[in-house]
Scaffold this motif. Structure first.
Motif, PDB file in Angstrom:
ATOM      1  N   ARG A   1       0.494  11.388   3.672  1.00  0.00           N
ATOM      2  CA  ARG A   1      -0.012  12.136   4.824  1.00  0.00           C
ATOM      3  C   ARG A   1       0.496  13.570   4.802  1.00  0.00           C
ATOM      4  O   ARG A   1       1.590  13.837   4.333  1.00  0.00           O
ATOM      5  CB  ARG A   1       0.452  11.502   6.138  1.00  0.00           C
ATOM      6  CG  ARG A   1      -0.121  10.161   6.469  1.00  0.00           C
ATOM      7  CD  ARG A   1       0.306   9.714   7.872  1.00  0.00           C
ATOM      8  NE  ARG A   1      -0.194   8.404   8.203  1.00  0.00           N
ATOM      9  CZ  ARG A   1       0.413   7.275   7.896  1.00  0.00           C
ATOM     10  NH1 ARG A   1       1.583   7.317   7.266  1.00  0.00           N
ATOM     11  NH2 ARG A   1      -0.107   6.113   8.232  1.00  0.00           N
TER      12      ARG A   1
ATOM     13  N   LYS B   1       0.550   5.259   1.208  1.00  0.00           N
ATOM     14  CA  LYS B   1      -0.258   6.232   1.948  1.00  0.00           C
ATOM     15  C   LYS B   1       0.475   7.560   1.975  1.00  0.00           C
ATOM     16  O   LYS B   1       1.665   7.610   2.285  1.00  0.00           O
ATOM     17  CB  LYS B   1      -0.511   5.761   3.392  1.00  0.00           C
ATOM     18  CG  LYS B   1      -1.298   4.460   3.484  1.00  0.00           C
ATOM     19  CD  LYS B   1      -1.512   4.050   4.940  1.00  0.00           C
ATOM     20  CE  LYS B   1      -2.277   2.738   5.017  1.00  0.00           C
ATOM     21  NZ  LYS B   1      -2.535   2.331   6.425  1.00  0.00           N
TER      22      LYS B   1
ATOM     23  N   PHE C   1       0.836  -1.196   0.000  1.00  0.00           N
ATOM     24  CA  PHE C   1       0.000   0.000   0.000  1.00  0.00           C
ATOM     25  C   PHE C   1       0.872   1.248   0.000  1.00  0.00           C
ATOM     26  O   PHE C   1       1.974   1.250   0.570  1.00  0.00           O
ATOM     27  CB  PHE C   1      -0.908   0.051   1.240  1.00  0.00           C
ATOM     28  CG  PHE C   1      -1.933  -1.041   1.282  1.00  0.00           C
ATOM     29  CD1 PHE C   1      -2.915  -1.128   0.313  1.00  0.00           C
ATOM     30  CD2 PHE C   1      -1.909  -1.979   2.302  1.00  0.00           C
ATOM     31  CE1 PHE C   1      -3.867  -2.132   0.350  1.00  0.00           C
ATOM     32  CE2 PHE C   1      -2.857  -2.995   2.351  1.00  0.00           C
ATOM     33  CZ  PHE C   1      -3.831  -3.074   1.371  1.00  0.00           C
TER      34      PHE C   1
ATOM     35  N   TYR D   1      -4.420  10.352   0.829  1.00  0.00           N
ATOM     36  CA  TYR D   1      -4.418   9.603  -0.427  1.00  0.00           C
ATOM     37  C   TYR D   1      -3.846   8.208  -0.173  1.00  0.00           C
ATOM     38  O   TYR D   1      -2.878   8.048   0.556  1.00  0.00           O
ATOM     39  CB  TYR D   1      -3.573  10.319  -1.482  1.00  0.00           C
ATOM     40  CG  TYR D   1      -3.556   9.604  -2.817  1.00  0.00           C
ATOM     41  CD1 TYR D   1      -4.624   9.730  -3.711  1.00  0.00           C
ATOM     42  CD2 TYR D   1      -2.494   8.780  -3.169  1.00  0.00           C
ATOM     43  CE1 TYR D   1      -4.622   9.056  -4.922  1.00  0.00           C
ATOM     44  CE2 TYR D   1      -2.482   8.102  -4.386  1.00  0.00           C
ATOM     45  CZ  TYR D   1      -3.552   8.248  -5.253  1.00  0.00           C
ATOM     46  OH  TYR D   1      -3.546   7.580  -6.457  1.00  0.00           O
ATOM     47  N   GLU D   2      -4.486   7.198  -0.801  1.00  0.00           N
ATOM     48  CA  GLU D   2      -4.010   5.818  -0.714  1.00  0.00           C
ATOM     49  C   GLU D   2      -4.044   5.171  -2.093  1.00  0.00           C
ATOM     50  O   GLU D   2      -4.910   5.482  -2.918  1.00  0.00           O
ATOM     51  CB  GLU D   2      -4.874   4.997   0.251  1.00  0.00           C
ATOM     52  CG  GLU D   2      -4.790   5.459   1.698  1.00  0.00           C
ATOM     53  CD  GLU D   2      -5.563   4.540   2.639  1.00  0.00           C
ATOM     54  OE1 GLU D   2      -5.190   3.344   2.725  1.00  0.00           O
ATOM     55  OE2 GLU D   2      -6.516   5.019   3.261  1.00  0.00           O
TER      56      GLU D   2
ATOM     57  N   VAL E   1      -3.987  11.048   6.716  1.00  0.00           N
ATOM     58  CA  VAL E   1      -3.860  10.370   5.427  1.00  0.00           C
ATOM     59  C   VAL E   1      -4.862  10.986   4.459  1.00  0.00           C
ATOM     60  O   VAL E   1      -6.069  11.034   4.738  1.00  0.00           O
ATOM     61  CB  VAL E   1      -4.123   8.853   5.567  1.00  0.00           C
ATOM     62  CG1 VAL E   1      -4.102   8.180   4.196  1.00  0.00           C
ATOM     63  CG2 VAL E   1      -3.091   8.213   6.487  1.00  0.00           C
TER      64      VAL E   1
END
Length: 202
Positions: free
Chosen positions: A113, A111, A109, A120-121, A118
């Motif tokens: 920040r 991520k 994943f 956006y992923e 957070v």
């Protein structure tokens, strides 16, 4: 006469000096002072122009490393001039024989920040459930993220208050510190972080 001079106030003496400064030498001093002021102003404008048009000071590259069970992970970010951030993970097998690693759904994943939140992923290696590699073999998985995604988040967070630029804004082009994390989706998940400065487009 001497007694009269003693009674003169400081203001009167200053006025006399000012009135008597109409000499060629006095005019020359005033002219020189004006020239110096103009030159100083031009230098200041040139410095401000340079600072305002210089290339962004954000990091162009950042990386971090972590290792587990004979698998080395390098997480990196490269900022392109086109405004694209390329995040990538490179897996390197450091074992003595071929080995297979199992992943849960996606390889890893991503991520992003800012200020601890957070915003956006994404996923590296979507739908990759396992990888087999020989000793010394490496595999790289990139993600291309447009900088507009970060710009939008920053705009929402600051409510985009329109105001005139101040002198301080021109001298100090402030950016936002973005923390990027990758989580390798092994049964025992491992993660590593990088951070970089992002300057929103005008």
């Amino acid at each position: 006469m001497a007694e009269k001079e003693k009674r003169e106030t400081f203001t009167e003496r200053a006025l006399k000096r000012t009135r008597s400064d109409g000499s060629p030498a006095g005019r020359k001093k005033r002219s020189l002072s004006r020239i110096i002021m103009i030159v100083d102003a031009l230098i200041l404008l040139a410095v401000l122009f340079f600072l305002n048009t210089r290339e962004s000071s954000k990091n162009e590259y950042a990386s971090s490393h972590v290792s587990i069970s004979g698998l080395n992970l390098r997480f990196s970010m490269n900022a392109e001039e086109s405004g694209i951030y390329i995040f990538s993970i490179t897996l390197l097998s450091s074992g003595d024989s071929e080995k297979t690693w199992n992943f849960d759904g996606a390889l890893a994943f991503l991520k992003l920040r800012a200020g601890g939140a957070v915003f956006y992923e994404d996923e590296f290696g979507k739908n990759i459930s396992k990888i087999s590699m020989l000793p010394g073999e490496a595999k790289t998985f990139p993600l291309r993220i447009p900088s507009e995604i970060i710009d939008r988040y920053m705009a929402e967070r600051t409510n985009v208050t329109k105001r005139k630029k101040t002198l301080l804004d021109l001298i100090l082009r402030s950016g936002e510190t973005i923390e990027a994390e990758t989580v390798l989706n092994l049964p025992n998940k491992i993660s590593t972080f990088i951070s970089f400065e992002h300057e929103a487009k005008e």
